[in-house]
Scaffold this motif. Structure first.
Motif, PDB file in Angstrom:
ATOM      1  N   ASP A 369       0.820  -1.210   0.000  1.00  0.00           N
ATOM      2  CA  ASP A 369       0.000   0.000   0.000  1.00  0.00           C
ATOM      3  C   ASP A 369       0.856   1.262   0.000  1.00  0.00           C
ATOM      4  N   ILE A 370       2.050   1.186   0.597  1.00  0.00           N
ATOM      5  CA  ILE A 370       2.962   2.345   0.574  1.00  0.00           C
ATOM      6  C   ILE A 370       3.324   2.674  -0.873  1.00  0.00           C
ATOM      7  N   PHE A 371       3.659   1.633  -1.642  1.00  0.00           N
ATOM      8  CA  PHE A 371       4.016   1.833  -3.049  1.00  0.00           C
ATOM      9  C   PHE A 371       2.814   2.343  -3.842  1.00  0.00           C
ATOM     10  N   CYS A 372       1.620   1.847  -3.484  1.00  0.00           N
ATOM     11  CA  CYS A 372       0.406   2.244  -4.191  1.00  0.00           C
ATOM     12  C   CYS A 372       0.028   3.687  -3.861  1.00  0.00           C
ATOM     13  N   LYS A 373       0.038   4.037  -2.577  1.00  0.00           N
ATOM     14  CA  LYS A 373      -0.362   5.386  -2.157  1.00  0.00           C
ATOM     15  C   LYS A 373       0.684   6.429  -2.560  1.00  0.00           C
ATOM     16  N   GLY A 374       1.925   5.994  -2.719  1.00  0.00           N
ATOM     17  CA  GLY A 374       2.964   6.933  -3.121  1.00  0.00           C
ATOM     18  C   GLY A 374       2.988   7.170  -4.619  1.00  0.00           C
ATOM     19  N   ALA A 375       2.106   6.413  -5.316  1.00  0.00           N
ATOM     20  CA  ALA A 375       2.083   6.522  -6.771  1.00  0.00           C
ATOM     21  C   ALA A 375       1.664   7.910  -7.221  1.00  0.00           C
ATOM     22  N   SER A 376       2.234   8.334  -8.304  1.00  0.00           N
ATOM     23  CA  SER A 376       1.953   9.567  -9.051  1.00  0.00           C
ATOM     24  C   SER A 376       2.804  10.753  -8.626  1.00  0.00           C
ATOM     25  N   PHE A 377       3.573  10.638  -7.515  1.00  0.00           N
ATOM     26  CA  PHE A 377       4.362  11.811  -7.124  1.00  0.00           C
ATOM     27  C   PHE A 377       5.552  12.020  -8.052  1.00  0.00           C
ATOM     28  N   LEU A 378       6.202  10.947  -8.512  1.00  0.00           N
ATOM     29  CA  LEU A 378       7.303  11.102  -9.459  1.00  0.00           C
ATOM     30  C   LEU A 378       6.788  11.553 -10.819  1.00  0.00           C
ATOM     31  N   GLY A 379       5.672  10.939 -11.246  1.00  0.00           N
ATOM     32  CA  GLY A 379       5.083  11.307 -12.527  1.00  0.00           C
ATOM     33  C   GLY A 379       4.615  12.751 -12.534  1.00  0.00           C
ATOM     34  N   SER A 380       4.013  13.179 -11.428  1.00  0.00           N
ATOM     35  CA  SER A 380       3.563  14.566 -11.326  1.00  0.00           C
ATOM     36  C   SER A 380       4.744  15.523 -11.377  1.00  0.00           C
ATOM     37  N   PHE A 381       5.871  15.102 -10.784  1.00  0.00           N
ATOM     38  CA  PHE A 381       7.086  15.917 -10.835  1.00  0.00           C
ATOM     39  C   PHE A 381       7.564  16.057 -12.285  1.00  0.00           C
ATOM     40  N   VAL A 382       7.484  14.965 -13.050  1.00  0.00           N
ATOM     41  CA  VAL A 382       7.888  14.999 -14.455  1.00  0.00           C
ATOM     42  C   VAL A 382       6.980  15.949 -15.242  1.00  0.00           C
ATOM     43  N   LEU A 383       5.667  15.860 -15.014  1.00  0.00           N
ATOM     44  CA  LEU A 383       4.741  16.757 -15.702  1.00  0.00           C
ATOM     45  C   LEU A 383       5.065  18.215 -15.392  1.00  0.00           C
ATOM     46  N   ALA A 384       5.299  18.484 -14.093  1.00  0.00           N
ATOM     47  CA  ALA A 384       5.601  19.857 -13.679  1.00  0.00           C
ATOM     48  C   ALA A 384       6.904  20.338 -14.308  1.00  0.00           C
ATOM     49  N   ALA A 385       7.917  19.476 -14.325  1.00  0.00           N
ATOM     50  CA  ALA A 385       9.222  19.848 -14.876  1.00  0.00           C
ATOM     51  C   ALA A 385       9.126  20.173 -16.363  1.00  0.00           C
ATOM     52  N   VAL A 386       8.384  19.353 -17.102  1.00  0.00           N
ATOM     53  CA  VAL A 386       8.238  19.579 -18.541  1.00  0.00           C
ATOM     54  C   VAL A 386       7.497  20.890 -18.811  1.00  0.00           C
ATOM     55  N   LYS A 387       6.424  21.117 -18.021  1.00  0.00           N
ATOM     56  CA  LYS A 387       5.642  22.339 -18.203  1.00  0.00           C
ATOM     57  C   LYS A 387       6.460  23.580 -17.858  1.00  0.00           C
ATOM     58  N   LEU A 388       7.206  23.521 -16.752  1.00  0.00           N
ATOM     59  CA  LEU A 388       8.016  24.670 -16.339  1.00  0.00           C
ATOM     60  C   LEU A 388       9.158  24.944 -17.318  1.00  0.00           C
ATOM     61  N   ALA A 389       9.565  23.887 -18.014  1.00  0.00           N
ATOM     62  CA  ALA A 389      10.633  24.042 -19.007  1.00  0.00           C
ATOM     63  C   ALA A 389      10.093  24.579 -20.334  1.00  0.00           C
ATOM     64  N   GLY A 390       8.778  24.806 -20.386  1.00  0.00           N
ATOM     65  CA  GLY A 390       8.190  25.375 -21.593  1.00  0.00           C
ATOM     66  C   GLY A 390       7.554  24.360 -22.519  1.00  0.00           C
ATOM     67  N   GLY A 391       7.506  23.078 -22.092  1.00  0.00           N
ATOM     68  CA  GLY A 391       6.911  22.041 -22.928  1.00  0.00           C
ATOM     69  C   GLY A 391       5.394  22.061 -22.856  1.00  0.00           C
ATOM     70  N   THR A 392       4.749  21.440 -23.825  1.00  0.00           N
ATOM     71  CA  THR A 392       3.284  21.357 -23.842  1.00  0.00           C
ATOM     72  C   THR A 392       2.810  20.209 -22.959  1.00  0.00           C
ATOM     73  N   ILE A 393       1.519  20.193 -22.656  1.00  0.00           N
ATOM     74  CA  ILE A 393       0.953  19.102 -21.867  1.00  0.00           C
ATOM     75  C   ILE A 393       1.049  17.789 -22.644  1.00  0.00           C
ATOM     76  N   ASN A 394       1.010  17.879 -23.975  1.00  0.00           N
ATOM     77  CA  ASN A 394       1.140  16.681 -24.817  1.00  0.00           C
ATOM     78  C   ASN A 394       2.490  16.012 -24.603  1.00  0.00           C
ATOM     79  N   ILE A 395       3.554  16.821 -24.621  1.00  0.00           N
ATOM     80  CA  ILE A 395       4.906  16.284 -24.411  1.00  0.00           C
ATOM     81  C   ILE A 395       5.056  15.769 -22.972  1.00  0.00           C
ATOM     82  N   ALA A 396       4.443  16.485 -22.032  1.00  0.00           N
ATOM     83  CA  ALA A 396       4.540  16.091 -20.620  1.00  0.00           C
ATOM     84  C   ALA A 396       3.947  14.710 -20.401  1.00  0.00           C
ATOM     85  N   VAL A 397       2.756  14.461 -20.952  1.00  0.00           N
ATOM     86  CA  VAL A 397       2.110  13.147 -20.794  1.00  0.00           C
ATOM     87  C   VAL A 397       2.909  12.070 -21.524  1.00  0.00           C
TER      88      VAL A 397
END
Length: 421
Positions: A369-397
């Motif tokens: 459950d720790i692995f399950c509940k911790g899910a999406s924090f790394l992915g969300s970081f990637v989305l945020a990083a791509v967006k802040l770097a000027g990338g589109t939501i398409n590239i982020a996903v």
């Protein structure tokens, strides 16, 4: 013994709990944040700004994740003791249902948040016990199918109380003032709490703990020491479980990120909000249908093969996001997610049940459950990083393909390891 294509009484009872708790999940992810902001934002003493409300909500959700991560393995380990699992499950269920019901009547945003945190913590704790019951309610040969039915009926069943809550919220104010905003909140939480409890009654009646550990009372310190030994044993000896947990964390992080950011994806593309909500509701039906499809496929194909199919499916969904422009494209993306969403979760749950010692299933599912509940924090970081770097939501996903590719690799490694159980 169950007929090949028919669920036993206890299997049906177990599946029904997924139907019950999924109603709370759906409410908590949709209307509850709106209700919280309605209570919190304003000019009266004690009320706060919209930005403050968003910050406090995020902090509360983070607190829930941390508390559940700490409690899960401990409670799960205690529940592995003979005749304890049902007691712990019933206790957290009762607190969660009562908390859900009470939330509808609270008018202070601080008290509302406090009760909601307790409710979500006990809800998540009940999931640890519930998942670990799979070893007791069915055979290893039927785990994939039974687990898939849980997710399938959970998706479709959750729509019933949610539809009542949504009608009260959306149409209530227009019904000649018959339903006020506060009354719609009472209806939403009340219907969900009653549904959650009533559909769980069969499980409370039928469940018997078959796998357990014979031991005397132990302290919390001893429990933590035992969990430490279990983790060390995974890393050094039980490579199958260890590699699977790494794989699960990676691909479920990708899954969680897409699910959590569906509305953000549509908003970034300036799509109709109403169209997005309708699409996501229809996705529940897609998830229901394909969870049943994978339940049937589990009779012919191995669990690992089917999980790999789901991973490849998500890989393709991420790449498809590069072409996303319209509401139709968003619907195709959402339906693609729905095709594999329930199946990848249910098959992961059943596969984990097969490779762990059944007498320690509570402790192991606490770690899971720790692995399950911790899910999406790394992915969300990637989305945020791509967006802040000027990338589109398409590239982020599309960037999330890395999580699915690595998950596939570690799942293959896990499948090659010997099961020390």
């Amino acid at each position: 013994m169950a007929e090949k294509n028919k669920l036993t009484k206890i299997e049906k009872a177990w599946v029904l709990y997924d139907v019950g708790n999924s109603a709370f999940t759906m409410l908590a992810c949709s209307l509850v944040p709106i209700w919280f902001k309605t209570l919190a934002i304003g000019t009266n003493p004690g009320q706060i700004t919209s930005d403050q409300a968003t910050a406090y909500w995020a902090l509360a959700m983070s607190l829930i994740t941390v508390v559940v991560a700490l409690l899960g393995p401990v409670l799960g380990s205690y529940a592995d003791t003979k005749d304890r699992k049902k007691f712990f499950f019933t206790t957290v269920l009762a607190i969660g249902v009562i908390g859900c019901f009470v939330c509808g009547f609270i008018k202070s945003w601080i008290l509302f948040m406090a009760v909601l945190v307790i409710t979500k913590v006990t809800y998540s704790s009940s999931q640890v016990f519930y998942d670990s019951m799979l070893n007791d309610v069915t055979t290893e040969e039927r785990m994939d199918e039974v687990s898939s039915y849980g997710y399938a009926w959970g998706y479709i069943g959750s729509c019933i109380p949610f539809a009542v809550a949504l009608v009260a919220y959306v149409l209530g104010p227009d019904m000649v003032g018959m339903i006020s905003d506060s009354l719609s909140r009472i209806i939403g939480f009340g219907v969900t709490a009653i549904w959650w409890f009533v559909v769980t009654i069969p499980l409370l009646k039928e469940y018997r703990q078959l796998h357990y550990v014979e031991r005397q009372q132990v302290s919390v310190g001893e429990i933590f020491a035992g969990i430490g030994r279990t983790i060390a044993r995974m890393v050094k000896e039980d490579k199958k479980v260890f590699y699977f947990l790494i794989a699960f964390f990676l691909y479920i992080d990708g899954v969680g990120t897409i699910i959590d950011n569906c509305i953000n994806i549509g908003t970034d593309l300036d799509l109709s909000t109403v169209g997005q909500v309708i699409t996501l509701l229809l996705t529940q039906v897609v998830a229901f249908a394909f969870s049943l499809v994978f339940a049937r496929l589990s009779r012919r194909f191995s669990t690992v093969t089917l999980i790999k199919v789901c991973i490849v499916g998500y890989f393709c969904v991420c790449l498809y996001a590069l072409t996303l422009k319209s509401l139709l494209g968003f619907a195709i993306l959402a339906f693609g997610v729905g095709m594999f969403q329930g199946s990848i979760q249910s098959l992961s749950r059943s596969y984990f049940s097969k490779i762990i010692p059944p007498e320690n299933s509570g402790e192991y599912f606490g770690i899971y459950d720790i692995f399950c509940k911790g899910a999406s924090f790394l992915g969300s970081f990637v989305l945020a990083a791509v967006k802040l770097a000027g990338g589109t939501i398409n590239i982020a996903v599309a960037s999330l393909v890395v999580f699915f590719a690595l998950g596939y690799v570690f799942l293959s490694l896990a499948d090659k390891q010997k099961n020390v159980r």
